[in-house]
Motif scaffolding. Structure first.
Motif, PDB file in Angstrom:
ATOM      1  N   GLY A 156      38.962  71.743  20.432  1.00  0.00           N
ATOM      2  CA  GLY A 156      39.930  71.066  21.278  1.00  0.00           C
ATOM      3  C   GLY A 156      39.381  69.926  22.104  1.00  0.00           C
ATOM      4  N   ASP A 157      38.076  69.774  22.197  1.00  0.00           N
ATOM      5  CA  ASP A 157      37.487  68.664  22.945  1.00  0.00           C
ATOM      6  C   ASP A 157      37.823  67.330  22.261  1.00  0.00           C
ATOM      7  N   PRO A 158      37.990  66.264  23.040  1.00  0.00           N
ATOM      8  CA  PRO A 158      38.325  64.973  22.442  1.00  0.00           C
ATOM      9  C   PRO A 158      37.157  64.389  21.649  1.00  0.00           C
ATOM     10  N   LEU A 159      37.473  63.792  20.508  1.00  0.00           N
ATOM     11  CA  LEU A 159      36.481  63.076  19.715  1.00  0.00           C
ATOM     12  C   LEU A 159      36.702  61.600  19.981  1.00  0.00           C
ATOM     13  N   ASN A 160      35.817  61.001  20.747  1.00  0.00           N
ATOM     14  CA  ASN A 160      35.986  59.621  21.172  1.00  0.00           C
ATOM     15  C   ASN A 160      34.700  58.833  20.939  1.00  0.00           C
ATOM     16  N   ALA A 161      34.660  57.617  21.481  1.00  0.00           N
ATOM     17  CA  ALA A 161      33.500  56.754  21.297  1.00  0.00           C
ATOM     18  C   ALA A 161      32.234  57.386  21.872  1.00  0.00           C
ATOM     19  N   ASP A 162      32.363  58.104  22.968  1.00  0.00           N
ATOM     20  CA  ASP A 162      31.187  58.759  23.555  1.00  0.00           C
ATOM     21  C   ASP A 162      30.553  59.738  22.559  1.00  0.00           C
ATOM     22  N   ALA A 163      31.397  60.463  21.839  1.00  0.00           N
ATOM     23  CA  ALA A 163      30.895  61.444  20.869  1.00  0.00           C
ATOM     24  C   ALA A 163      30.181  60.746  19.715  1.00  0.00           C
ATOM     25  N   VAL A 164      30.728  59.639  19.265  1.00  0.00           N
ATOM     26  CA  VAL A 164      30.098  58.895  18.172  1.00  0.00           C
ATOM     27  C   VAL A 164      28.738  58.349  18.609  1.00  0.00           C
ATOM     28  N   VAL A 165      28.702  57.744  19.790  1.00  0.00           N
ATOM     29  CA  VAL A 165      27.435  57.199  20.309  1.00  0.00           C
ATOM     30  C   VAL A 165      26.399  58.308  20.432  1.00  0.00           C
ATOM     31  N   PHE A 166      26.801  59.446  20.995  1.00  0.00           N
ATOM     32  CA  PHE A 166      25.871  60.566  21.158  1.00  0.00           C
ATOM     33  C   PHE A 166      25.316  61.020  19.814  1.00  0.00           C
ATOM     34  N   SER A 167      26.165  61.106  18.802  1.00  0.00           N
ATOM     35  CA  SER A 167      25.759  61.639  17.503  1.00  0.00           C
ATOM     36  C   SER A 167      24.636  60.835  16.872  1.00  0.00           C
ATOM     37  N   PHE A 168      24.619  59.520  17.130  1.00  0.00           N
ATOM     38  CA  PHE A 168      23.550  58.677  16.586  1.00  0.00           C
ATOM     39  C   PHE A 168      22.407  58.502  17.581  1.00  0.00           C
ATOM     40  N   ASP A 169      22.752  58.332  18.847  1.00  0.00           N
ATOM     41  CA  ASP A 169      21.722  58.073  19.856  1.00  0.00           C
ATOM     42  C   ASP A 169      20.772  59.252  20.014  1.00  0.00           C
ATOM     43  N   ARG A 170      21.269  60.469  19.859  1.00  0.00           N
ATOM     44  CA  ARG A 170      20.396  61.636  19.992  1.00  0.00           C
ATOM     45  C   ARG A 170      19.340  61.671  18.880  1.00  0.00           C
ATOM     46  N   GLN A 171      19.613  61.012  17.758  1.00  0.00           N
ATOM     47  CA  GLN A 171      18.647  60.969  16.660  1.00  0.00           C
ATOM     48  C   GLN A 171      17.634  59.840  16.815  1.00  0.00           C
ATOM     49  N   LEU A 172      18.014  58.796  17.560  1.00  0.00           N
ATOM     50  CA  LEU A 172      17.192  57.583  17.622  1.00  0.00           C
ATOM     51  C   LEU A 172      16.498  57.366  18.955  1.00  0.00           C
ATOM     52  N   ASN A 173      17.050  57.914  20.019  1.00  0.00           N
ATOM     53  CA  ASN A 173      16.588  57.602  21.371  1.00  0.00           C
ATOM     54  C   ASN A 173      15.897  58.807  22.002  1.00  0.00           C
ATOM     55  N   LYS A 174      14.601  58.701  22.239  1.00  0.00           N
ATOM     56  CA  LYS A 174      13.843  59.809  22.819  1.00  0.00           C
ATOM     57  C   LYS A 174      14.311  60.170  24.221  1.00  0.00           C
ATOM     58  N   ASN A 175      15.014  59.268  24.870  1.00  0.00           N
ATOM     59  CA  ASN A 175      15.509  59.533  26.224  1.00  0.00           C
ATOM     60  C   ASN A 175      16.878  60.206  26.227  1.00  0.00           C
ATOM     61  N   ASN A 176      17.492  60.322  25.062  1.00  0.00           N
ATOM     62  CA  ASN A 176      18.769  61.017  24.989  1.00  0.00           C
ATOM     63  C   ASN A 176      18.518  62.516  25.185  1.00  0.00           C
ATOM     64  N   PRO A 177      19.332  63.200  25.998  1.00  0.00           N
ATOM     65  CA  PRO A 177      19.080  64.625  26.256  1.00  0.00           C
ATOM     66  C   PRO A 177      19.172  65.507  25.008  1.00  0.00           C
ATOM     67  N   GLY A 178      19.812  65.002  23.970  1.00  0.00           N
ATOM     68  CA  GLY A 178      19.921  65.781  22.751  1.00  0.00           C
ATOM     69  C   GLY A 178      18.750  65.602  21.800  1.00  0.00           C
ATOM     70  N   TYR A 179      17.902  64.614  22.069  1.00  0.00           N
ATOM     71  CA  TYR A 179      16.783  64.316  21.173  1.00  0.00           C
ATOM     72  C   TYR A 179      15.814  65.499  21.059  1.00  0.00           C
ATOM     73  N   LYS A 180      15.607  66.199  22.147  1.00  0.00           N
ATOM     74  CA  LYS A 180      14.619  67.293  22.160  1.00  0.00           C
ATOM     75  C   LYS A 180      15.051  68.489  21.316  1.00  0.00           C
ATOM     76  N   PHE A 181      16.319  68.503  20.881  1.00  0.00           N
ATOM     77  CA  PHE A 181      16.803  69.626  20.087  1.00  0.00           C
ATOM     78  C   PHE A 181      16.684  69.366  18.584  1.00  0.00           C
ATOM     79  N   GLY A 182      15.938  68.319  18.225  1.00  0.00           N
ATOM     80  CA  GLY A 182      15.691  68.010  16.820  1.00  0.00           C
ATOM     81  C   GLY A 182      14.754  69.020  16.192  1.00  0.00           C
ATOM     82  N   PRO A 183      14.043  68.659  15.120  1.00  0.00           N
ATOM     83  CA  PRO A 183      13.865  67.305  14.617  1.00  0.00           C
ATOM     84  C   PRO A 183      15.054  66.821  13.794  1.00  0.00           C
ATOM     85  N   PHE A 184      15.119  65.494  13.640  1.00  0.00           N
ATOM     86  CA  PHE A 184      16.146  64.846  12.853  1.00  0.00           C
ATOM     87  C   PHE A 184      15.453  64.032  11.760  1.00  0.00           C
TER      88      PHE A 184
END
Length: 515
Positions: free
Chosen positions: A95-123
């Motif tokens: 039920g959460d909204p799928l918006n531009a923030d979600a799209v940015v997060f989905s790629f940025d977490r794979q590319l940006n070491k400063n993204n809070p999701g990056y540490k949950f890799g590896p990607f």
């Protein structure tokens, strides 16, 4: 795994009779590895994730890109900026909204070491698919902009693969490492239950933005032994199986089961260590290619589930060149070439063979057949078998470091773009730890690869890659063997089953059901 074990697996999760009538039970080659699409490298998991997640775009049957989460997109004249507009009112399965923030997060977490999701890799595929991305940013709630470092005609293809699936940021961050056990997407199905090593159950997503799936549930049952997949289908414990043993296909057909079979962007080859003799000699490599009867192997070992290969790109791929040297089976010519190369009596070598593996097409039988063919020209092949994990670790270290001679390997191009076959496997920029294990290098081929990636016109790209095919075919850095076909066998009652015409190796089952 026998039919009684399979029956026990299916009985482990009770279903009401109503639900049982609307579920589809699928026997696949191995259990999924992760429900985080950015972590996945194996095809078995991609089958599951293609039903749980969506990408911005997909590749259509005519090779053009079609909308999925994105309603439209545009590329700047310089080819460096791609802007995507999302469809309205998109939601994730929870039920959460799928918006531009979600799209940015989905790629940025794979590319940006400063993204809070990056540490949950590896990607593992991030650089592979998105290495040309300089930045990804939100323009507004429904618009996302990608900036590239240089023009890249393969970029849209990269956005169509499961790695590019849009994930729910809230769930990904809240669950951290355990997100891989539950996932969170916007696809037609969502996770109901996963018994690791046993069945994985997906249920329909009531909030799905597209057409509702025809089956209420998809039940995925891992059947590792290929000989047991036909048994499971015949016993009625599954409705559909992926890649049953090739020798079982005729019996299944005669028994009234349907077979869906289609060639796709796949290549199976013998890798060669080009850093040492005798494989550093092109005449030797050509001799090995003349020595192998590809047609006999695809018919006798693979029972028609492969087509002979003499270049990396499959016939349905952009850049495939139908006019290259076919290396028709000619043991006399092979012996003559060996003599010219200084090996009139042949030589002894070792072939690394995995006991199993994703896309490896009966590796033991294939290795034994090739061993016999090469023996006919004086090349004595000693087969060294090992489990898939150990095999991959040695291959990944590179042929030179692991002191390899020859090895079996395959590659399936989920993006269906020549750049994602040639660049990782044959570019000199991809020496280990890249995928160019044998360290093939040809400056002219490297130049054509760069030109092909930068060229926007598909017709011009096709010409560029066809030129590369001529050079690679002449150099024969591998012993080319075949392009695999995806094979799915299913109960005659199952309706709506069809393999994707462009990418048949990833199943799409939303429209498949058993009345």
């Amino acid at each position: 795994m026998n039919k009684y074990v399979l029956t026990a697996l299916l009985a482990a999760a009770p279903f009401s009779s109503a639900l049982a009538q609307s579920q589809l039970v699928v026997g696949y080659e191995a259990d999924a590895t992760s429900l985080d699409p950015a972590q996945v490298t194996d095809l078995n998991t991609m089958h599951v994730l293609s039903h749980m997640y969506d990408t911005l775009v997909k590749l259509g049957p005519n090779g053009s890109f079609q909308p999925v989460l994105a309603s439209k997109w545009q590329m700047s004249k310089d080819g460096l900026t791609y802007t995507f507009t999302l469809k309205p009112n998109l939601k994730f399965a929870n039920g959460d909204p799928l918006n531009a923030d979600a799209v940015v997060f989905s790629f940025d977490r794979q590319l940006n070491k400063n993204n809070p999701g990056y540490k949950f890799g590896p990607f593992p595929f991030a650089d592979f698919y998105y290495g040309s991305v300089a930045s990804v940013r939100k323009v507004n709630a429904s618009t996302v902009e990608f900036k590239l470092k240089s023009p890249n005609s393969a970029f849209m293809a990269a956005l169509s693969v499961p790695t590019s699936s849009v994930v729910n940021p809230k769930q990904a961050l809240a669950n951290g490492k355990t997100f891989a056990l539950s996932g969170g997407g916007s696809g037609p199905y969502m996770l109901e239950k996963w018994n690791r090593g046993g069945q994985l159950i997906l249920k329909s997503n009531a909030r799905y933005w597209g057409n509702k799936p025809k089956s209420t549930k998809l039940v995925w049952v891992p059947i590792v032994q290929e000989s047991q997949r036909a048994v499971a289908l015949q016993s009625g414990t599954v409705d559909l199986v992926i890649n049953p043993a090739s020798e079982n296909l005729a019996k299944l057909k005669s028994g009234g089961y349907n077979i869906a079979q289609k060639a796709g962007p796949h290549i199976w080859w013998l890798g060669l260590n080009l850093t040492k003799a005798p494989f550093d000699n092109k005449l030797v490599r050509q001799a090995l290619n003349y020595a192998v009867d590809r047609k006999a192997i695809t018919e006798g070992v693979l029972y028609g589930t492969g087509t002979p290969a003499v270049q990396p790109l499959a016939p349905m791929q952009l850049g495939h060149n139908p006019n290259v040297n076919p290396y028709a089976y000619d043991p006399k010519k092979a012996k003559d070439l060996l003599a010219q190369a200084g090996y009139p009596g042949g030589f002894t070598t070792t072939l690394l063979v995995p006991t199993s593996g994703s896309g490896m097409q009966s590796p033991t039988q294939m290795g034994t057949a090739i061993q016999a063919y090469l023996g006919q020209i004086g090349v004595k092949v000693n087969i060294q078998q090992m489990d898939w994990g150990t095999f991959l670790s040695r291959i990944g270290a590179g042929a030179a470091k692991s002191n390899l001679d020859m090895w079996e390997l395959s590659w399936m191009d989920t993006a269906v773009d020549p750049a994602f076959v040639l660049d990782p496997l044959l570019s000199s920029k991809s020496f280990p730890p890249g995928f160019n294990t044998g360290q093939y290098k040809n400056a002219a081929v490297d130049k054509l690869m760069d030109q092909g990636r930068a060229e926007a016109d598909p017709k011009k790209r096709d010409v560029i890659y066809q030129k590369a095919m001529v050079l690679i075919n002449e150099d024969v850095p591998w012993v080319f063997v075949d392009h695999a076909q995806q094979v799915v066998a299913y109960n005659a009652k199952v309706q709506g089953m069809a393999l994707d015409p462009i990418s048949p190796f990833i199943l799409k089952l939303s429209n498949v059901f058993k009345p």
